[in-house]
Enzyme design. Structure first.
Site, PDB file in Angstrom:
ATOM      1  N   ASP A  45       0.592   5.265   0.783  1.00 40.12           N
ATOM      2  CA  ASP A  45       1.248   6.043   1.836  1.00 40.12           C
ATOM      3  C   ASP A  45       1.330   7.523   1.476  1.00 40.12           C
ATOM      4  O   ASP A  45       1.264   7.896   0.298  1.00 40.12           O
ATOM      5  CB  ASP A  45       2.669   5.521   2.075  1.00 40.12           C
ATOM      6  CG  ASP A  45       2.696   4.172   2.777  1.00 40.12           C
ATOM      7  OD1 ASP A  45       1.625   3.585   2.965  1.00 40.12           O
ATOM      8  OD2 ASP A  45       3.808   3.713   3.114  1.00 40.12           O
ATOM      9  N   HIS A 189       2.047   5.061  -3.531  1.00 43.23           N
ATOM     10  CA  HIS A 189       2.028   6.402  -2.931  1.00 43.23           C
ATOM     11  C   HIS A 189       1.077   7.305  -3.711  1.00 43.23           C
ATOM     12  O   HIS A 189       1.208   7.427  -4.935  1.00 43.23           O
ATOM     13  CB  HIS A 189       3.439   7.002  -2.922  1.00 43.23           C
ATOM     14  CG  HIS A 189       4.425   6.197  -2.117  1.00 43.23           C
ATOM     15  ND1 HIS A 189       5.010   5.051  -2.618  1.00 43.23           N
ATOM     16  CD2 HIS A 189       4.903   6.360  -0.860  1.00 43.23           C
ATOM     17  CE1 HIS A 189       5.825   4.537  -1.695  1.00 43.23           C
ATOM     18  NE2 HIS A 189       5.777   5.316  -0.619  1.00 43.23           N
TER      19      HIS A 189
END
Length: 464
Positions: A45, A189
């Protein structure tokens, strides 16, 4: 005042809190864990990030792992070259809003705008649209559930706090290894620039991920894209979503003149097959048609050093025009067209190898031979690519293949005009010995499609 606050509490609870709890606890209208035997899904993400995303892509390539990147639209807009690389290396791109803002604080129209804006950016860079969506922090609102024909909401089964630098590599590695099992969707991430994250946290994530990928390889686990995970877990679900998305977004219908061209083209193919007695390995679902003939061109040095000389017997390949049109009409982009063609060729080469072995009269065939409008694709299979000698045959082949591209390519005339300098017919040849050694034993051959680093390079691989 108290009454107003009470109403605001009830509305926020109905709008965001309850839908969020339902999606997390029961998986209602979201995909949060797979049912697979040997596969996991790595998802990332908040990117792309100019420092960490390229390092991550290098690491994934090292382990032949595929992943899904839920990108922030404003970051994608800022770093289009990274988005292009993600796409070209075979990973999946999903949407993480245009700005990293929770859906709890946005009206439905604003959420819809964020998704559409990000999708448009991705399409501008890659030529493909996406309906995979992960809301920031995984927080959905009541109206997110109503978009079932527009988006597939993807959550996760495991997260590790990798956005915090203080977690460190060792603790992060232990957490990830503990969850390393089939069907898991890892939330990671590749950017630490969002609210609540630490800027350098992805450095620890990359170190931990390398250890995890080593261990996954030992256990026989591999990372796949979310679309593959969905299809393996719920066969047919992705196809239904794709059909719903197409019907909602009105896939264009062929204009009348293209219908006429396709009809004449397919009639011509039938006549050609009858006149020259072409055969195929699969009458029900043909990819290639072929015939045995003498090679009449200039000498070509093939892979392995063998030379194809004038007078040598070759198996001349012709791509099935009906199949080619079906692939083109189903594809929403250049890369989808390329991937479908890769799979078709990959399926047929073992069939061709078995066919040659089972027909002793083809024992003198020295090579496979074809003419193709291509960039770099055929070398992945073992073909040698050479220029056609200048002359009438090369010119007529170029005119024919340009017409073909206008009809079947998703970009049509626009693509042909934009890439006119690349649309040059080439000669492709593969020694029969190489075909038999590489493809006759299909069980020992790893799928080539998993190793194509540049699927768009095959966008015009169309033997005529």
């Amino acid at each position: 005042m108290e009454t107003l606050l009470l109403w605001l509490f009830y509305i926020s609870t109905l709008y965001a809190f309850i839908p969020g709890m339902i999606s997390r606890m029961f998986g209602f209208r979201v995909f949060r864990k797979g049912r697979t035997q040997r596969q996991i899904a790595l998802t990332f993400d908040d990117g792309p990030d100019p420092l960490y995303t390229p390092q991550l892509l290098d690491l994934l390539k090292q382990f032949d792992a595929k992943a899904t990147f839920f990108v922030v639209g404003s970051n994608a807009e800022r770093y289009p070259e990274i988005i292009k690389r993600i796409h070209e290396e075979g990973h999946q791109i999903g949407i993480h809003n245009y700005v990293h803002k929770t859906n709890w604080l946005m009206r439905p129209a604003m959420v819809k705008k964020q998704i559409a804006q990000t999708d448009h950016i991705i399409h501008q860079i890659t030529g493909e649209r996406t309906y995979f969506y992960r809301p920031p922090w995984g927080i959905v609102n009541l109206f997110d559930f109503s978009k079932k024909n527009d988006t597939q909401i993807v959550l996760w089964s495991s997260m590790f706090g990798d956005w915090r630098y203080r977690v460190g590599t060792e603790r992060l590695t232990r957490r990830m290894l503990k969850k390393l099992s089939p069907g898991e969707i890892f939330l990671l991430h590749d950017c630490g620039a969002t609210l609540g994250a630490n800027r350098d946290a992805p450095s620890h994530m990359l170190e931990a991920l390398e250890h995890v990928l080593h261990e996954a390889s030992k256990r026989g686990l591999r990372s796949i894209r979310i679309d593959e995970m969905i299809e393996l877990s719920n066969p047919g679900n992705l196809a239904r979503l794709d059909e719903a998305w197409k019907s909602r977004h009105k896939v264009p219908i062929l204009p009348w003149y293209k219908k006429v061209l396709v009809f004449l083209w397919l009639v011509w193919e039938k006549i050609f097959h009858l006149v020259f007695h072409l055969e195929t390995t699969n009458e029900e679902d043909p990819i290639f048609h072929f015939r045995s003939r003498s090679y009449q061109g200039e000498a070509v040095v093939m892979q392995g050093g063998a030379r194809l000389e004038k007078g040598d017997r070759v198996l001349e390949l012709h791509f099935d025009n009906k199949k080619l049109f079906e692939i083109g009409s189903r594809s929403k982009s250049t890369v989808q067209l390329a991937i479908q063609m890769i799979r078709g060729v990959e399926k047929t080469l073992p069939e061709l190898a078995a066919y040659i072995r089972n027909h002793p009269e083809l024992g003198k065939i020295k090579a496979l031979y074809g003419v193709s409008m291509l960039n770099r694709g055929p070398e992945q299979f073992g073909f040698t690519v050479a220029d056609l000698p200048k002359g009438f045959f090369a010119l007529s082949s170029q005119l024919y293949l340009k017409l073909l591209m206008r009809v079947i390519h998703p970009g049509g005339n626009q693509h042909v005009r934009r890439h006119a300098e690349q649309l040059v017919p080439k000669l492709i040849v593969m020694p029969t010995d190489l075909l038999l050694s590489r493809f006759a034993d299909k069980g020992s051959h790893r799928p080539i499609a998993n190793h194509v680093n540049d699927p768009e390079g095959l966008e015009a691989t169309i033997p005529c």
